[in-house]
Design a protein around this motif. Structure first.
Motif, short mmCIF file in Angstrom:
data_model
loop_
_atom_site.label_atom_id
_atom_site.label_comp_id
_atom_site.label_asym_id
_atom_site.label_seq_id
_atom_site.Cartn_x
_atom_site.Cartn_y
_atom_site.Cartn_z
N VAL A 1 0.93 -1.26 0.00
CA VAL A 1 0.17 -0.03 -0.27
C VAL A 1 0.91 1.35 -0.07
O VAL A 1 1.48 1.40 0.73
CB VAL A 1 -0.93 0.04 1.29
N GLY B 1 -9.82 0.96 -3.14
CA GLY B 1 -8.37 0.41 -3.28
C GLY B 1 -8.19 -1.16 -3.44
O GLY B 1 -9.03 -1.66 -2.69
N ASP C 1 -8.45 -2.94 0.07
CA ASP C 1 -9.41 -2.40 1.18
C ASP C 1 -10.27 -3.54 1.64
O ASP C 1 -11.16 -4.44 1.09
CB ASP C 1 -10.48 -1.24 0.24
N ALA D 1 -3.37 0.53 -2.75
CA ALA D 1 -4.17 1.44 -2.29
C ALA D 1 -5.33 0.45 -1.25
O ALA D 1 -5.48 -0.59 -1.72
CB ALA D 1 -4.90 2.36 -2.79
N ASP D 2 -5.51 1.01 -0.25
CA ASP D 2 -6.64 0.35 0.49
C ASP D 2 -7.91 1.30 0.55
O ASP D 2 -8.57 1.75 -0.49
CB ASP D 2 -6.20 -0.10 1.79
N VAL E 1 -8.05 6.05 -0.72
CA VAL E 1 -7.49 6.13 -1.99
C VAL E 1 -6.92 7.57 -2.06
O VAL E 1 -5.79 7.78 -2.67
CB VAL E 1 -8.22 5.66 -3.03
N CYS F 1 -4.39 0.86 -12.12
CA CYS F 1 -5.66 0.00 -11.76
C CYS F 1 -6.11 -1.18 -12.31
O CYS F 1 -5.38 -1.44 -13.47
CB CYS F 1 -6.74 1.17 -11.86
#
Length: 312
Positions: free
Chosen positions: A175, A228, A231, A257-258, A261, A288
């Motif tokens: 992350v 993310g 997440d 990311a989580d 974002v 992404c």
């Protein structure tokens, strides 16, 4: 990219007896309609940082402190998401923004979704990040625990618990800015005032008393959904399920990311939003996951009549 000097306008108003406001960061030569940012439970209109800056280089950006947020009046939990959507409509009218693109993060996504349901004529497109379709277990119990900690005045425990709740606990997950974001979140939670603690409690109880997304009408504007990839607060599956309320949705996960974002990958998120709001292709972006498409498409069957094709 050419940089433009922007200036800010503050619009204060009242709706339903509650005082609140919005801030417009005016771009002198906007490339397209304004972007409205609707914040999560612990954000305020001045807290978007690098994401707002990146968006403001292209067009006008509007941030809001709806009733219950930031310096606005406390909003009791009995006022629902539709009330907040109407309050958003009222302040945008007061600020002179008639057609807009809307981005909602986390809790703000539920408000933004209801706004687009009630006022589709003024929403050109809608993007939601970290917004689940509904509150289910174990999230319900976890949120109730945060409320219990605040009511008991156990602010230090609240800060520690909430930071863990909103961040991925898998230490091997790559992350971006993970340590820095944890410090930021913990500082925000640890520094909570009594006023903002009560606002958070009312926010949370509001969410737990109703469905996040009213089933009708179906969302008929273009929608971008995501969160993310790491997440585990509003999981990818929970965020993806919002597509079931939409006629034209696309879903993706931001890499590295989580849940937070906008703090972890603000530049990538800004690029994704700008592409979506200007109807550019979203496929093949390295930051992404491949985009999945969901929608209802009329089809003609061999026996006559029509059907609906769900594509993804």
């Amino acid at each position: 990219m050419k940089r433009h000097e922007t200036f800010q306008e503050l619009t204060a108003c009242q709706y339903g007896g509650f005082s609140y406001d919005c801030r417009t960061r005016v771009h002198p030569e906007p490339a397209f309609a304004p972007i409205v940012l609707v914040a999560g439970a612990f954000q305020h209109k001045d807290g978007w940082g690098r994401l707002e800056q990146a968006l403001a280089e292209t067009t006008t950006v509007v941030t809001v402190d709806l009733p219950g947020w930031g310096g606005a009046d406390l909003l009791p939990a009995g006022y629902d998401l539709a009330f907040l959507a109407r309050a958003l409509d009222h302040v945008l009218d007061a600020a002179g923004h008639h057609e807009v693109h809307v981005f909602g993060g986390s809790y703000g996504g539920a408000v933004a979704f209801r706004f687009a349901q009630l006022y589709p004529e003024r929403v050109l497109s809608l993007a939601l990040m970290g917004t689940a379709a509904r509150i289910t277990e174990p999230m319900r119990s976890r949120l109730l625990h945060t409320v219990a900690l605040l009511r008991a005045g156990r602010y230090a425990e609240f800060a520690q618990y909430s930071t863990r709740l909103l961040t991925c606990q898998d230490q091997s997950a790559p992350v971006a800015r993970a340590a820095a974001v944890r410090r930021i979140l913990h500082a925000v939670f640890a520094g909570i005032t009594q006023d903002h603690a009560q606002k958070y409690i009312e926010h949370t109880l509001r969410l737990l008393r109703q469905d996040l997304h009213a089933p009708d009408p179906l969302m008929d504007v273009p929608v971008l959904l995501g969160t993310g990839e790491h997440d585990d607060f509003t999981t990818p599956a929970e965020c993806r399920s919002v597509a079931g309320h939409c006629t034209d949705a696309r879903f993706t996960l931001l890499r590295h990311a989580d849940h937070a974002v906008h703090l972890e990958v603000p530049d990538q998120l800004a690029d994704l939003l700008l592409r979506f709001f200007t109807d550019q292709p979203l496929d093949g972006l390295e930051y992404c996951h491949p985009v999945q498409y969901y929608g209802t498409v009329p089809t003609i069957n061999l026996a006559g009549g029509t059907g609906m094709l769900i594509s993804s």
